[in-house]
Write an enzyme that holds these catalytic residues in place. Structure first.
Site, short mmCIF file in Angstrom:
data_model
loop_
_atom_site.label_atom_id
_atom_site.label_comp_id
_atom_site.label_asym_id
_atom_site.label_seq_id
_atom_site.Cartn_x
_atom_site.Cartn_y
_atom_site.Cartn_z
N THR A 407 0.89 -1.16 0.00
CA THR A 407 0.00 0.00 0.00
C THR A 407 0.92 1.21 0.00
OG1 THR A 407 -1.68 -1.23 1.25
CG2 THR A 407 -1.79 1.16 1.39
N THR A 425 -4.20 1.80 -2.40
CA THR A 425 -3.55 0.50 -2.50
C THR A 425 -4.09 -0.33 -3.66
OG1 THR A 425 -3.06 -1.51 -1.22
CG2 THR A 425 -5.25 -0.58 -0.97
N GLU A 427 -3.47 -3.69 -2.77
CA GLU A 427 -3.41 -4.80 -1.81
C GLU A 427 -2.03 -5.45 -1.78
OE1 GLU A 427 -5.00 -7.43 1.21
OE2 GLU A 427 -5.15 -5.36 0.60
N GLU A 446 -7.96 -6.94 -3.82
CA GLU A 446 -8.52 -6.44 -2.56
C GLU A 446 -9.59 -7.34 -1.95
OE1 GLU A 446 -7.12 -4.05 -0.23
OE2 GLU A 446 -6.91 -3.16 -2.20
#
Length: 589
Positions: A407, A425, A427, A446
């Site tokens: 991130t 982000t 992830e 995510e």
């Protein structure tokens, strides 16, 4: 606000990127050194990347505000930090508006497609292996980044999309330099990137790692940004870009001959077109005369940091020894994480007991469980519902889900006093591994932040946003900013930010020292993670005598903060050693 793409704006962006002086005379040219800390007056920028900090500062110099500069920095990070963030992901932005004296937040977290069900990550009744979940079409959520940028600019910015994207567009065309850290992230993803034709074409030129010191350009991402600059978010969420994302998720671009088991997703164009950002009220918590603002769910950051600080407030941290202060901080984090795991999820799907979790009375109840020695392992969640004004049915605790470390965070302020703390982000490092063909950006993974096994408030559901640990935070005193900060690092984000707040506000630690200090992250487990080498310090040895046990890591976040002092003084501080270091700039050093 105008959103048309103009040649003059692009030329301005190119000039700014090349370091031509702005009206404030800040030393931010391309030849300027990357430094982790800077002090002065006027606007300030703290990011993980010098190109991004330069882009933000030059927007400030051209008359933009903190929101404009934050988007410019974020767009540049999407190019130079593509394995951590970008338009294929999402995030959370906390904004202090000086003229209005208020804090607002923009939730542009990724969403699950309409096809999602609570059993989507189960096969034969058991969870799909986490590594296989990550590298799949199933893991990608509908990206929110572009919609978040548009909402920020439309509501609170002063510049157009074309103006703030211009520096990143110019850099995407001219190319940026590969450093050791950038190369190492590709190396970590070597097998994954080889699996997908589009990822290999961009990040493995000639089939090999790009050399340190070489330049990478990304004309596909430049064209994507140009489309957004000309057409706004609609150009991203409809039309050819949206179709390309759907095609990538539903038919991953697997290289011929690959034996990887890459599961397909199930997106529809309507899932992309229907994405909405949310303007949410921040979490608000008082702490020793300060007011702490953070993100409410689906981020767990604001509530978990708030509960941790509420527990700590019962101790005079400033008068305790370093070991005693850290012992109480670690144990407060343990308790707050137990409650995080039990109760926090997307508030549009779950009644999160926010009032109870931030109740001072609930904190006192939890504080009473802290003794002179560390807890032996995981502790049970408390019952915040007793402290709700509208009690709901308690939810069932569950083990914490796995959460990617990759991130990025940036913090920006302007001369008018506006402040942005922004964490976003894709992830895991490299997201789901798939570059969208022809568009130059990676998709996120995510949706692996959902808990795969029911019952739990954070189970996968159609249209739901998975729980996050992102913790952009702004601290005020007497209505004025004193600190703004955030970090990457998965679930360690929460403890990284909380520790920095304690060290600066309670222990009087200088900003750069707080950034550089070893990180101790307790997330309701048998061991506390600490930076490699941090387990051998005198502090660690003293904590061991209290029963603490260590697990070492090299992934405890990369702080980026701004501290505000008297007379308009600002100090921007970023990492001096972790993850390749950061870049801090001020307008008037």
């Amino acid at each position: 606000m105008k959103h048309s793409l103009k040649r003059g704006v692009l030329l301005l962006g190119a000039a700014l990127l090349l370091g031509q002086g702005g009206p404030g005379g800040a030393q931010v040219g391309a030849g300027g050194a990357k430094v982790p800390s800077a002090t002065g007056t006027g606007g300030a920028v703290a990011t993980v990347d010098h190109d991004a900090s330069v882009a933000a500062m030059k927007i400030l110099e051209a008359g933009g505000n903190a929101v404009d500069a934050a988007v410019a920095a974020a767009a540049t990070l999407g190019l130079t930090e593509p394995f951590s963030c970008g338009v294929g992901g999402g995030g959370f932005m906390v904004v202090y508006l000086a003229k209005e004296g208020r804090v607002i937040t923009i939730d542009h977290r990724e969403m699950a497609p309409a096809s999602f069900t609570p059993t989507v990550f189960l096969e034969g009744g058991k969870p799909i292996a986490f590594g296989e979940r990550v590298t799949s079409g199933l893991s990608a959520g509908i990206p929110g980044t572009v919609m978040g940028w548009q909402e920020a600019l439309r509501r609170y910015g002063t510049k157009s999309f074309a103006e703030v994207l211009a520096p990143a567009i110019a850099l995407a065309k001219s190319g940026y330099v590969v450093d050791d850290y950038f190369q190492s992230q590709i190396k970590d993803n070597l097998d994954r990137f080889k699996t997908f034709t589009s990822s290999a074409a961009l990040y493995l030129p000639g089939g090999t790692l790009p050399a340190v010191g070489s330049r990478i350009n990304n004309p596909d991402l430049a064209r994507t940004y140009e489309a957004i600059a000309a057409g706004g978010a609609q150009a991203f969420y409809t039309g050819s870009i949206a179709q390309a994302m759907v095609d990538t998720v539903n038919t991953p671009p697997v290289a011929p001959g690959s034996t990887a088991n890459v599961r397909k997703g199930n997106w529809a164009l309507a899932d992309v077109a229907n994405y909405e950002a949310r303007i949410r009220q921040p979490t608000v918590n008082t702490y020793r005369g300060y007011t702490v603002y953070g993100m409410q769910p689906p981020s767990s950051g604001g509530l978990t940091i708030g509960e941790t600080l509420n527990i700590l407030e019962g101790y005079d941290i400033a008068k305790l020894s370093e070991a005693d202060a850290y012992h109480r901080y670690i144990e407060a984090s343990r308790l707050a994480f137990a409650d995080r795991g039990a109760y926090m999820a997307d508030p549009e799907y779950t009644d999160v007991p926010q009032t109870g979790l931030l109740s001072k009375e609930f904190a006192a109840q939890r504080r009473a469980l802290i003794g002179d020695r560390a807890a032996a392992g995981a502790v049970a969640a408390g019952n915040p519902f007793k402290f709700q004004t509208d009690p709901s049915i308690p939810l069932l605790p569950a083990p914490a889900s796995l959460e990617g470390q990759s991130t990025t965070h940036l913090t920006v302020s302007d001369a008018q006093g506006n402040v942005v703390a922004y964490t976003f982000t894709i992830e895991s490092i490299g997201g789901n591994g798939m570059v969208v063909p022809g568009h130059g950006f990676l998709l996120n993974n995510e949706l692996t932040d959902f808990d795969a096994v029911a019952p739990h408030p954070n189970i996968p559901e159609a249209g739901k946003r998975p729980r996050s640990s992102m913790s952009p935070t702004i601290v005020l005193k007497d209505g004025k900013p004193v600190l703004a900060l955030g970090s990457p690092g998965g679930s360690t984000i929460i403890t990284t930010v909380g520790q920095a707040i304690m060290n600066i506000l309670d222990r009087g630690m200088p900003a750069q020292a707080a950034v550089d200090a070893p990180r101790y992250s307790q997330r309701n487990g048998a061991t506390t993670t600490v930076d490699q080498g941090g387990e051998t310090t005198p502090l660690a040895r003293a904590l061991e005598a209290m029963g603490h046990k260590w697990a070492t890591t090299d992934a405890n976040g990369k702080l980026a903060l701004i501290q505000f002092g008297e007379g308009g003084k600002v100090t921007a501080a970023t990492e001096s050693r972790r993850g390749g270091g950061g870049s801090a700039l001020v307008q008037k050093p």
